[in-house]
Design a protein around this motif. Structure first.
Motif, PDB file in Angstrom:
ATOM      1  N   UNK A  30       6.150  -7.236   1.308  1.00 35.23           N
ATOM      2  CA  UNK A  30       6.163  -6.221   2.227  1.00 35.23           C
ATOM      3  C   UNK A  30       5.559  -4.707   2.186  1.00 35.23           C
ATOM      4  N   UNK A  31       6.051  -3.844   2.723  1.00 30.89           N
ATOM      5  CA  UNK A  31       5.315  -2.801   2.888  1.00 30.89           C
ATOM      6  C   UNK A  31       5.552  -1.946   1.569  1.00 30.89           C
ATOM      7  N   UNK A  32       4.324  -1.132   0.950  1.00 28.94           N
ATOM      8  CA  UNK A  32       4.716  -0.497  -0.246  1.00 28.94           C
ATOM      9  C   UNK A  32       4.034   0.913  -0.029  1.00 28.94           C
ATOM     10  N   UNK A  33       4.631   2.025  -0.562  1.00 32.19           N
ATOM     11  CA  UNK A  33       4.182   3.450  -0.359  1.00 32.19           C
ATOM     12  C   UNK A  33       3.897   4.087  -1.235  1.00 32.19           C
ATOM     13  N   UNK A  34       3.535   5.163  -1.632  1.00 25.90           N
ATOM     14  CA  UNK A  34       3.020   5.850  -2.829  1.00 25.90           C
ATOM     15  C   UNK A  34       3.705   7.438  -2.764  1.00 25.90           C
ATOM     16  N   UNK A  35       4.044   7.928  -3.993  1.00 22.38           N
ATOM     17  CA  UNK A  35       4.477   9.143  -3.986  1.00 22.38           C
ATOM     18  C   UNK A  35       4.156   9.872  -5.406  1.00 22.38           C
ATOM     19  N   UNK A  36       3.600  11.216  -4.919  1.00 22.85           N
ATOM     20  CA  UNK A  36       2.797  11.944  -6.145  1.00 22.85           C
ATOM     21  C   UNK A  36       3.540  13.077  -6.636  1.00 22.85           C
ATOM     22  N   UNK A  37       4.751  13.345  -6.267  1.00 20.96           N
ATOM     23  CA  UNK A  37       5.350  14.449  -6.789  1.00 20.96           C
ATOM     24  C   UNK A  37       6.913  14.246  -7.254  1.00 20.96           C
ATOM     25  N   UNK A  68       0.690  -6.975  -6.005  1.00 20.88           N
ATOM     26  CA  UNK A  68      -0.660  -7.377  -5.399  1.00 20.88           C
ATOM     27  C   UNK A  68      -1.015  -6.847  -3.823  1.00 20.88           C
ATOM     28  N   UNK A  69      -1.959  -6.144  -3.922  1.00 20.50           N
ATOM     29  CA  UNK A  69      -2.499  -5.560  -2.442  1.00 20.50           C
ATOM     30  C   UNK A  69      -2.957  -6.718  -1.640  1.00 20.50           C
ATOM     31  N   UNK A  70      -2.222  -7.137  -0.714  1.00 15.40           N
ATOM     32  CA  UNK A  70      -2.351  -8.521  -0.075  1.00 15.40           C
ATOM     33  C   UNK A  70      -3.712  -8.466   0.700  1.00 15.40           C
ATOM     34  N   UNK A  71      -4.280  -7.215   0.956  1.00 12.12           N
ATOM     35  CA  UNK A  71      -5.477  -7.167   1.973  1.00 12.12           C
ATOM     36  C   UNK A  71      -6.722  -7.326   1.032  1.00 12.12           C
ATOM     37  N   UNK A  72      -6.592  -6.661  -0.363  1.00 11.69           N
ATOM     38  CA  UNK A  72      -7.785  -6.512  -0.953  1.00 11.69           C
ATOM     39  C   UNK A  72      -7.640  -7.802  -2.259  1.00 11.69           C
ATOM     40  N   UNK A  73      -6.619  -8.089  -2.893  1.00 11.01           N
ATOM     41  CA  UNK A  73      -6.372  -9.101  -3.671  1.00 11.01           C
ATOM     42  C   UNK A  73      -6.261  -8.450  -5.169  1.00 11.01           C
ATOM     43  N   UNK A  98      -0.638   4.198  -9.741  1.00 14.08           N
ATOM     44  CA  UNK A  98      -0.583   2.811  -9.470  1.00 14.08           C
ATOM     45  C   UNK A  98      -1.069   2.507  -8.105  1.00 14.08           C
ATOM     46  N   UNK A  99      -0.980   3.356  -7.248  1.00 13.58           N
ATOM     47  CA  UNK A  99      -1.480   3.152  -5.991  1.00 13.58           C
ATOM     48  C   UNK A  99      -3.141   3.209  -5.787  1.00 13.58           C
ATOM     49  N   UNK A 100      -3.431   4.150  -6.861  1.00  9.95           N
ATOM     50  CA  UNK A 100      -5.107   4.452  -6.817  1.00  9.95           C
ATOM     51  C   UNK A 100      -5.714   3.332  -7.390  1.00  9.95           C
ATOM     52  N   UNK A 101      -4.774   2.466  -8.390  1.00  9.57           N
ATOM     53  CA  UNK A 101      -5.340   1.241  -9.153  1.00  9.57           C
ATOM     54  C   UNK A 101      -5.249  -0.028  -8.030  1.00  9.57           C
ATOM     55  N   UNK A 102      -4.481  -0.040  -7.084  1.00 10.34           N
ATOM     56  CA  UNK A 102      -4.458  -1.056  -5.984  1.00 10.34           C
ATOM     57  C   UNK A 102      -5.402  -0.665  -4.912  1.00 10.34           C
ATOM     58  N   UNK A 103      -5.965   0.622  -4.950  1.00 14.71           N
ATOM     59  CA  UNK A 103      -7.025   0.981  -3.760  1.00 14.71           C
ATOM     60  C   UNK A 103      -6.194   1.179  -2.427  1.00 14.71           C
ATOM     61  N   UNK A 104      -4.937   1.722  -2.681  1.00 15.33           N
ATOM     62  CA  UNK A 104      -4.004   2.043  -1.301  1.00 15.33           C
ATOM     63  C   UNK A 104      -4.453   3.402  -0.851  1.00 15.33           C
ATOM     64  N   UNK A 105      -4.487   3.703   0.332  1.00 13.23           N
ATOM     65  CA  UNK A 105      -4.558   5.071   1.068  1.00 13.23           C
ATOM     66  C   UNK A 105      -3.148   5.365   1.345  1.00 13.23           C
ATOM     67  N   UNK A 106      -2.401   4.819   2.456  1.00 12.91           N
ATOM     68  CA  UNK A 106      -1.128   5.253   2.792  1.00 12.91           C
ATOM     69  C   UNK A 106      -0.225   3.975   2.448  1.00 12.91           C
ATOM     70  N   UNK A 107       0.345   3.483   3.397  1.00 15.38           N
ATOM     71  CA  UNK A 107       1.277   2.089   3.052  1.00 15.38           C
ATOM     72  C   UNK A 107       0.264   1.035   3.327  1.00 15.38           C
ATOM     73  N   UNK A 108       0.939   0.241   2.409  1.00 22.71           N
ATOM     74  CA  UNK A 108      -0.134  -1.303   2.368  1.00 22.71           C
ATOM     75  C   UNK A 108       0.739  -2.392   2.415  1.00 22.71           C
ATOM     76  N   UNK A 109       0.506  -3.801   2.566  1.00 20.96           N
ATOM     77  CA  UNK A 109       1.196  -4.680   2.446  1.00 20.96           C
ATOM     78  C   UNK A 109       0.940  -5.490   0.918  1.00 20.96           C
TER      79      UNK A 109
END
Length: 116
Positions: A30-37, A68-73, A98-109
């Motif tokens: 499903x959808x993942x998001x990230x937080x930094x504070x 696993x980022x389903x879009x990028x693998x 963690x989000x940076x390691x996955x290459x996420x910007x906002x939310x991703x599947x």
């Protein structure tokens, strides 16, 4: 063939242990998001925005999960140390690192798998 009450309780207990520990995260996507504070996580440790950690609603603290980022693998193993996300439709909140390691910007599947 007769089942005693004790055998039934043990059998049900073993079934709930197997289902409760392996099924939820192995079957989640499903959808993942990230937080930094944040100051402290739900388990009491200081929040490290660059760490490989995440928030999940029900997995025990300390559980390691491959995300696993389903879009990028791309994938990363994170440690659950917080509770959340508190937004409907999201299954995990990742730290900024963690989000940076996955290459996420906002939310991703993503898909989740518990690492033993």
């Amino acid at each position: 063939m007769s089942f005693g009450f004790g055998k039934l309780v043990v059998s049900l207990g073993m079934l709930s242990t197997v289902v409760g520990t392996s099924l939820p995260a192995a079957a989640q996507s499903g959808a993942a998001s990230w937080y930094g504070s944040g100051h402290r996580t739900a388990n009491g440790e200081r929040f490290n925005p660059n760490g490989l950690t995440a928030a999940h609603r029900s997995l025990p603290f300390g559980t390691r999960v491959r995300v696993e980022n389903r879009r990028t693998g791309r994938s990363v193993v994170v440690r659950i140390n917080d509770r959340g996300p508190f937004v409907r439709g999201r299954i995990i909140d990742l730290s900024r690192g963690s989000a940076r390691a996955l290459g996420m910007g906002g939310t991703t599947y993503v898909s989740l798998q518990v690492v033993h």
